[in-house]
Design an enzyme around this catalytic site. Sequence first.
Site, short mmCIF file in Angstrom:
data_model
loop_
_atom_site.label_atom_id
_atom_site.label_comp_id
_atom_site.label_asym_id
_atom_site.label_seq_id
_atom_site.Cartn_x
_atom_site.Cartn_y
_atom_site.Cartn_z
N ARG B 292 0.83 -1.22 0.00
CA ARG B 292 0.00 0.00 0.00
C ARG B 292 0.86 1.25 0.00
O ARG B 292 0.53 2.24 -0.66
CB ARG B 292 -0.93 -0.02 1.21
CG ARG B 292 -2.08 -0.96 0.99
CD ARG B 292 -2.91 -1.24 2.21
NE ARG B 292 -3.95 -2.20 1.84
CZ ARG B 292 -4.64 -2.93 2.68
NH1 ARG B 292 -4.41 -2.82 3.98
NH2 ARG B 292 -5.56 -3.76 2.25
N TYR B 436 -6.55 -1.36 -6.51
CA TYR B 436 -5.79 -2.55 -6.08
C TYR B 436 -5.02 -2.33 -4.78
O TYR B 436 -4.85 -1.23 -4.33
CB TYR B 436 -4.92 -3.12 -7.19
CG TYR B 436 -3.77 -2.32 -7.77
CD1 TYR B 436 -3.39 -1.07 -7.32
CD2 TYR B 436 -3.04 -2.89 -8.82
CE1 TYR B 436 -2.33 -0.40 -7.88
CE2 TYR B 436 -1.96 -2.22 -9.38
CZ TYR B 436 -1.61 -0.97 -8.91
OH TYR B 436 -0.56 -0.33 -9.46
N GLU B 437 -4.64 -3.44 -4.20
CA GLU B 437 -4.06 -3.49 -2.84
C GLU B 437 -5.03 -2.87 -1.83
O GLU B 437 -4.62 -2.28 -0.84
CB GLU B 437 -2.69 -2.78 -2.77
CG GLU B 437 -1.72 -3.07 -3.87
CD GLU B 437 -1.42 -4.54 -4.09
OE1 GLU B 437 -1.92 -5.37 -3.29
OE2 GLU B 437 -0.74 -4.87 -5.05
N GLY B 438 -6.31 -3.04 -2.08
CA GLY B 438 -7.33 -2.50 -1.18
C GLY B 438 -7.90 -1.21 -1.72
O GLY B 438 -7.17 -0.24 -1.92
N GLN B 443 -9.44 1.29 2.59
CA GLN B 443 -8.40 2.09 3.26
C GLN B 443 -9.01 3.00 4.32
O GLN B 443 -8.46 3.16 5.41
CB GLN B 443 -7.60 2.95 2.26
CG GLN B 443 -6.95 2.19 1.12
CD GLN B 443 -6.12 1.02 1.59
OE1 GLN B 443 -5.26 1.16 2.45
NE2 GLN B 443 -6.40 -0.16 1.06
#
Lengths: 280, 567
Positions: B292, B436-438, B443
């Site tokens: 992130r 992506y990556e959350g 977040q």
Amino acid sequence: MSFHLIVLVKQVPDTSGPGFTAALNQDGTINRKILPAVINREDLYALEGALEIKDRFPGVSVTLLSMGPPSALAALKEGLCRGADRGILVTGQALAGSDTLATSYVLYCALKRLEPFDLVFCGLKSSDGDTAQVGPELAERLGINHLASVSEIEDGAAGFPRRLTLRRTQDTREERIEAALPLLLSFNDRGREVRPVKARRALGLRKAEGLPGGGEGPLWIWEPRDIGADEALCGAAGSPTRVISSRPAAGVSRKALMIGETDEALAAMAGELRRDRLLG
Amino acid sequence: MKNYFLDNPDIQFHLKHQDLDRMIRWHEDDFAEFPAYPQAPENEGDAREGYALVLSLVGELCARCLGPKAGEVDQQGTLLKDNEVIFPAPTQRAWELFAQAELLGFSLPRKYGGLHFPATILCMAQEMIARGDPSFLNFGLQQDIALAINKFASEEQKEDCLPRLARGEWDASMILTEPEAGSDLQAVSLRAVQDDRGQWRLNGVKRFITNGCGKLALVLARSEPEAPGGRGLSFFLYRREEGMTIRRLEHKMGIRGTATCELQFNQAPAELLGERKRGLTKYTIWLLNCARLGIAAQGIGIAEAAWREARTYAEKRIQFGRPIGEFPAVYEMLARMQVELEAGRSLLYTASRCVDLSEALESYLEKHPEQKPGLIDEKKKYGNYASFLTPLVKAYASEMANRAASAAVQVHGGSGYMKEFAVERLFRDARVTNIYEGTTQMQVAAALRGLLSGTAELLLDELDGGDYPHAPELPPKIRRARQIFQEAFALAKEKGDDRQFLSFHARRLSEMAGELIMAYLLLGDAHSGPDKLKIASLFIAGLEPRIRFLAELVKEEGEAFLENRLF
């Protein structure tokens, strides 16, 4: 077996960057102080040629040799970080103002001290001098064969250390040439892309300093007396060339040709440029 | 020669002015590796010089082999042939050059062939890479995976894998997502079963896997079929040789130079990494936090590229007899881009510094337990800050990158809509960063935890206690805005989450906290002189109205959307 390759490098002002216009004086000369100093572009291609041989054959060492002011140590350090084993700077007040004849004399003296060597590599010309004379002069002094405008060593340098097959490219022709060593090769910038600086090596060498005369470290500094050079033949004293005047000689366009914006017109123009070897 | 480090005074500003010295000392274990490793620093200043030296190499490579080729890479995309991915030629070449430049072990310990650089310096490299080509993801991926292996794997696994990763002999991927397990990784169902000889075997399908073709992968798999959710998941090391087929590559909107794979595992042999059942709860969470931060850096890099493209275009494009950048409507877009970009960069390097401090202290205290009494509270504090700031900056930087790319298209007008201009690609490339990556929605949910735990208030108090004699008129403005935020936050806490009130407003609440933190950070940066003071003043000038707007929505809109459901 051990083999010794020597690469001649020159530190020049970087005229390829965005600061070039600002560094151009009105008389067409360059204000070197405001441009970053880099290794002459064609010398990097020469270095790459030497390093490719080093990659392929065990026992090959690569020595960088430069003549210039003390600041040129940075160029040698960069060459070491790209993979060379040792860098030697020949420097001194007596060398200031050297033309190509005096330069080739000093480099010749240094090379004699570095003997034995198997190959000498250099750039075809420097971006700041643009004479393409130092390589041939040096080969003459050394009494070895010289090939100019080399772009690549072919066939994986298969014949090394006896012979090499080289690709030579010029504006309108390309040649494959087989030549016997020892040789002096001067490279143009049409060969394989130059390998980057290695980060770990750059960090490891960040504090390396030039050792006067030589020693344990990879960076050495030689003065004319270290290489037995006659000071009367060095620098301004040993340079018959006199620049009387210089002026900008930028090309002026006298004729403009308008072409249509159609695919056909563009293709015709591209074809013409290709025929004239201005493109492709 | 172009260089993305040397031409970017703002990155150099952060390398010089971020308070890195204590972190460097702990990260380098009091400089214990000097002089055994000639590349190791002997003091803090030496370390910074080394960082600058290598960042300059990265900057040169990015300007040489990524930036000029990004359009070509986007056009070519990736291909799948005989179970192998064919990358665009410039992407392959860039990978080779990064390997030759000894940069692929950027974060790894020196004994494995790495440079041992902290996350802050990695983020600086990642933002330059993204400025050049946002699709060149494999560099950052390599670092995250190598770091996870270094932290959690056995010594034998480390010795086998890490030197190969550092040399670039192997590329890497993290294999988490499945068709039915995206944001909800607890639903992962790919099975890991031990055969008669005790060898773990993987079976199942994974989807949306960045560089799924990598030679080495970390795979999240269900090793305990009886244990529900995340507690049944373990982490596996998979060396790509047999038992895995790349079923297809996704056809993506952007970052087309990266291969996004659907993978079928069929009796694929794998090794357990770390402890069983900790796959999600410990290792994936840690790995995702690294990733992130990297995506936040990617967002900053994309915004930098978009801003530069827009600035150049606005200077050259003449309409009504003047460069369009001189018109207030265009100037406003460019100026806002710059202010938001520099604010995001300050947040990024503060977040990364907290991550570094937390990680460096963890390993330092493991080696020097006698120092725990004096340092353990700091370790905890920076750990909390890192957990809060990482999702916050990921959300901010990725959303900001989208705004910047969109504004850059707008500055270009009709031309920006055309493939010939880089901003068209940047607009598409930016779009994945807040997914992506959350996603941003994930977040802000994570950042909300930092608000509720009091971490955000603690950080704001610390920042408020700073010394700002260069701009005494600005702190009161931030304090007024903070008061408005605190009232809205108090109301939200009072309402709680019984009726999802807090979750519904998580984005607004974390945005307000982020704005306040960035205001203080820019104010701190303004110590350095008039340029940064101008940025801080501009950011803070609109702070109260922005906070007030968001706070009013929390207070006035309140539960309206929750009570009057449309569907």
